[in-house]
Design an enzyme around this catalytic site. Structure first.
Site, PDB file in Angstrom:
ATOM      1  N   GLU A  41      -9.711  45.095  97.988  1.00 57.28           N
ATOM      2  CA  GLU A  41      -9.253  44.021  99.057  1.00 57.28           C
ATOM      3  C   GLU A  41      -9.454  44.831 100.207  1.00 57.28           C
ATOM      4  O   GLU A  41      -9.775  43.919 101.395  1.00 57.28           O
ATOM      5  CB  GLU A  41      -7.810  43.835  98.575  1.00 57.28           C
ATOM      6  CG  GLU A  41      -7.666  43.096  97.395  1.00 57.28           C
ATOM      7  CD  GLU A  41      -7.916  41.795  97.643  1.00 57.28           C
ATOM      8  OE1 GLU A  41      -7.640  41.140  98.643  1.00 57.28           O
ATOM      9  OE2 GLU A  41      -8.801  41.032  96.770  1.00 57.28           O
ATOM     10  N   SER A  55      45.961  22.723  63.044  1.00 55.76           N
ATOM     11  CA  SER A  55      46.826  23.741  62.487  1.00 55.76           C
ATOM     12  C   SER A  55      46.336  25.240  62.889  1.00 55.76           C
ATOM     13  O   SER A  55      47.461  26.081  63.018  1.00 55.76           O
ATOM     14  CB  SER A  55      46.910  23.946  61.076  1.00 55.76           C
ATOM     15  OG  SER A  55      47.402  22.569  60.687  1.00 55.76           O
TER      16      SER A  55
END
Length: 819
Positions: free
Chosen positions: A72, A457
């Site tokens: 680059e 319950s």
């Protein structure tokens, strides 16, 4: 020259105004992956919008830096942010009709990515050059390179070189070889153009260009260049390496619940981009057992219904020649241990010929004997006859699940019924396991935390806790008889026991062991539903419990998560404990931003401790109920497991307490239980509530799930007797009558109840006289059927002195007390 300089200066001044501040880049914190680890440090899951693993400059190998610089910006270390020679060359090429090129340095690319847009214009290029020159004065070359190599997009949803190394090669940066680093450096121009499979020739050509640049720049030798250039391009995408994602376990309910809870605590943006390190409380062994136990319970029920729900999907017959590829593309659950996706390829007699994912053979079979349990569901919704051959249920192209059976492969299906399971440490609140359904890949809805259902319950212990704290004892007698409740809207509510029978005067203990509804309603009526509601809210079961008597039987909806946390407070002696799936969270810099356990260690600062002495941990938790109340309730719930509604399905080698729950029409079934150190709970029901059928119960369906899980949990964590608090004593009681018996009495009807000091029942509370009963020296003598006037002071069998509220008749008189 002066005019040119003046013009350039004017342009720079004009475009240099109002540019972004480059100082902000010095504090750059890129969006990075948040990761979840187990207590052993194993990576469990990742969460991110962009797959980026931040790598500081000093952790990026020189080889990788050199590859990107060669590809680059080979003059990176010598220019001042922009490259005049590169710009001139690009301008010349453009003027002479040559190929267009950007001429952007790495510094300019950083400016474009961070501070400017991506549009291509002369104006943006001028701004880019100005900012690049400024940033070179602010940051070092290494800092600029760090920004670039962590921000750049390299394809496959990978941002930054560290993430790309994992994505393409399943390696860390330090493990990359020269040709692999060069391939990564080839990608910034156009990742899709250099795809390692679809464009392998272009990718190799570009990689070799980078290698040649590295050689010409002096970063590698001629021999290294030659060797690397001749290497084939082998990547995860080409199948040469296992995928990094495959090394992760499949996402499950536990890690997804961490996402849900931490997104609420820290915000979604911080969670998905903040690079958090999350230490989960999960125990992998118990998590696996929880999943298997719940899946087994759901599948047992589903098979007992004898209905085949149909294929998961269909592969058209013209695609069956490539059935492996077609099957791999389908999204079907693959997270059930021992199950494999398969496709029906044909039939051989009564057997189905199938192709199974991951197996080479195309001649596997499901025998006819394996499908006789099921009836097919017809188009109109009805059920067909019970299957006698595989063709009665299956068709060519059907996508199904199979597991290894005794006589070949066995047909499996995702149950319609669902459920949840959760286990946690009773002292710390650390959630050790959580399964929110049969299969996360089939349904991500977490029924342990998100499904609000009637607890039935299993809520009753909260009613009994309120009663025990207000003067009742486990031996207190409560009448089990019909009762009518005016609802206030003109209707009369007549609750019933599950058996539709009435049992008369019954000790409190038996009421919870046998889950008597009528006793619970009377108890809540006496204590007051406002008091019960305060207890339920204090335990965190509800934020706001409506004070209706029906809610004493668990009519108001809550979550399994809340119920398990509430039972933990019974198990630990009545102290508040907050459930957590996370021990600790650290930010990207390693600073702890959340820690669950805030107890203090009193002697951990010592360099050493005497032999046999453990660290002393000081609890700073708030008390929810009296410790004696917590122990009495735990003892009563041990009776549920030893001889009550869970006795047939829960059988473990350490003391276990718990409570079953079954709602009206058996639409939901529960069991929540605990040892001395681990509490776990199970819920089963349909997502859209409907009856589970006759015989469905919490003990029968959830009890085995709990038992299977706890067998493994006890092997790993042990268990022992529940801690007995100070301030009371044990007294032998007849659990049928509630009366005190001789201290040396024994037998199945005798239990040792724990009473607060001064509240122990008397032996007979007097003496039996001619079939009547003397209630103390200053209290009247009663005989069966005697009329007791309102306001009369009496002593009950548990030793409580009370006043008869209105005229009543004596029911039974025994040496144990007055009923």
């Amino acid at each position: 020259m002066f005019a040119v300089a003046l013009t350039v200066g004017a342009v720079l001044w004009m475009y240099g105004r109002d540019l972004p501040d480059t100082e902000a880049l010095a504090q750059y914190a890129p969006p990075t992956i948040s990761r979840v680890y187990s207590g052993e440090g194993l990576l469990m899951d990742e969460f991110a919008r962009e797959r980026r693993v931040f790598a500081p400059a000093d952790e990026i190998p020189d080889l990788v830096k050199q590859a990107f610089i060669s590809a680059e910006d080979k003059n990176f270390y010598v220019h001042k942010g922009y490259d005049p020679r590169g710009i001139a060359a690009a301008a010349f090429d453009a003027a002479t009709g040559g190929p267009l090129r950007g001429a952007s340095t790495i510094t300019q690319q950083v400016m474009k990515n961070f501070l400017l847009g991506g549009e291509r214009s002369a104006e943006r290029k001028i701004k880019e050059i100005i900012l690049s020159a400024r940033i070179e004065e602010t940051l070092s070359k290494e800092d600029i390179l760090e920004l670039y190599m962590n921000e750049i997009f390299l394809g496959q949803n990978s941002f930054g070189v560290a993430a790309a190394a994992q994505t393409y090669f399943n390696k860390s940066l330090a493990e990359l070889e020269v040709h692999e680093a060069a391939y990564l450096a080839a990608l910034p121009k156009a990742p899709s153009t250099y795809h390692p499979v679809r464009a392998v020739d272009r990718a190799v050509e570009r990689r070799n260009f980078v290698l040649r640049e590295m050689f010409e720049n002096g970063y590698i030798t001629a021999a290294e260049f030659q060797t690397a250039r001749d290497m084939p391009l082998e990547t995860v995408q080409s199948g040469a390496f296992a995928s990094f994602r495959r090394s992760l376990p499949p996402r499950d309910y536990f890690t997804d619940e961490i996402r849900r809870q931490l997104s609420g605590r820290f915000g979604e943006e911080e969670f998905f981009t903040g690079g958090l390190t999350i230490r989960a409380t999960v125990d992998p062994l118990l998590q696996d057992r929880a999943a298997r136990a719940l899946q087994g319970g759901l599948e047992r029920y589903d098979r007992s219904r004898g209905v085949y729900h149909g294929a998961e999907a269909q592969i058209p017959e013209d695609q069956l020649a490539n059935w492996r590829e077609a099957l791999s593309d389908l999204r079907v659950p693959r997270d059930v241990e021992g199950w494999r996706p398969a496709v029906v390829l044909g039939f051989d007699g009564g057997s189905a010929v199938i192709g199974i994912e991951g197996l080479p053979s195309e001649a596997e079979r499901i025998p006819a004997s394996d499908v006789t349990w099921a009836r097919p569901r017809l188009e109109g919704g009805g059920l067909g006859a019970k299957a006698r051959s595989a063709q009665d249920l299956l068709a060519v192209g059907d996508v199904i699940h199979v597991a290894e059976g005794e006589q070949g492969w066995s047909l499996r299906q995702i149950p319609e019924v669902q459920g949840g399971f959760m286990a946690m440490d009773v002292n710390t609140g650390r959630v050790l396991a959580m399964q929110g359904g049969f299969s996360y890949q089939s349904s991500v809805f977490n029924r342990a935390t998100q499904a609000t259902r009637q607890p039935g319950s299993s809520f009753k212990p909260l009613v009994y806790a309120a009663a025990l704290d207000t003067g009742y004892s486990p031996a207190t007698i409560v009448i089990d008889a019909p009762i009518e409740i005016d609802t206030g809207s003109g209707d009369i509510w007549r609750p019933k026991n599950a058996s539709n029978q009435f049992y008369g005067p019954t000790p409190l203990r038996t009421g919870i062991e046998r889950s008597r509804n009528l006793m619970t309603v009377r108890l809540a009526q006496d204590v007051g539903m406002e008091t019960v509601a305060r207890y339920a809210e204090r335990f965190g079961v509800y934020d706001n419990l409506e004070p209706y008597l029906a809610n004493a039987l668990g009519s108001q909806e809550t979550t399994l998560f809340n119920m398990v946390a509430a039972y933990a407070m019974f198990a630990n002696g009545g102290e508040r404990v907050e459930p957590t799936l996370v021990d600790r969270v650290q930010d990207r810099w390693g600073e702890t931003v959340y820690r669950h356990d805030r107890r203090e260690c009193l002697n951990c600062a010592e360099t050493s401790l005497p032999a046999g002495e453990a660290p002393r941990i000081q609890s700073n938790r708030k008390r929810v109920i009296d410790p004696i109340t917590a122990y009495q309730l735990t003892s009563m719930m041990r009776g549920v497991v030893d001889r009550g509604t869970a006795a047939r399905t829960v059988n473990l080698p350490v003391p276990i307490a718990g409570k079953t729950g079954t709602t009206n029409d058996a639409k939901d079934v529960w069991f929540v239980g605990f040892s001395s150190n681990i509490v776990a709970g199970c819920y089963i029901g349909y997502d859209i509530p409907r009856t589970l059928g006759r015989g469905a119960s919490g003990g029968g369906m959830c009890g085995p799930v709990f038992n299977e899980f706890m067998e493994v949990a006890i092997q790993e964590y042990g268990g022992g007797r529940f801690t007995v608090p100070d301030g009371g004593r044990f007294v032998k009681i007849d659990r049928i009558t509630g009366g005190r018996v001789d201290d040396f009495a024994s037998g199945p009807e005798v239990v040792a109840e724990y009473f607060r000091d001064g509240e122990e029942p008397f032996y007979g509370v007097g003496a039996a006289i001619d079939g009547g009963f003397a209630m103390g020296s200053n209290l009247p003598l009663f005989r069966p059927e005697d009329e007791v006037q309102g306001g009369t002071e009496v002593v009950t069998s548990s030793g409580r002195t009370t006043v008869v509220p209105e005229k009543a008749n004596v029911g039974t008189v025994t040496a144990g007390g007055l009923y």
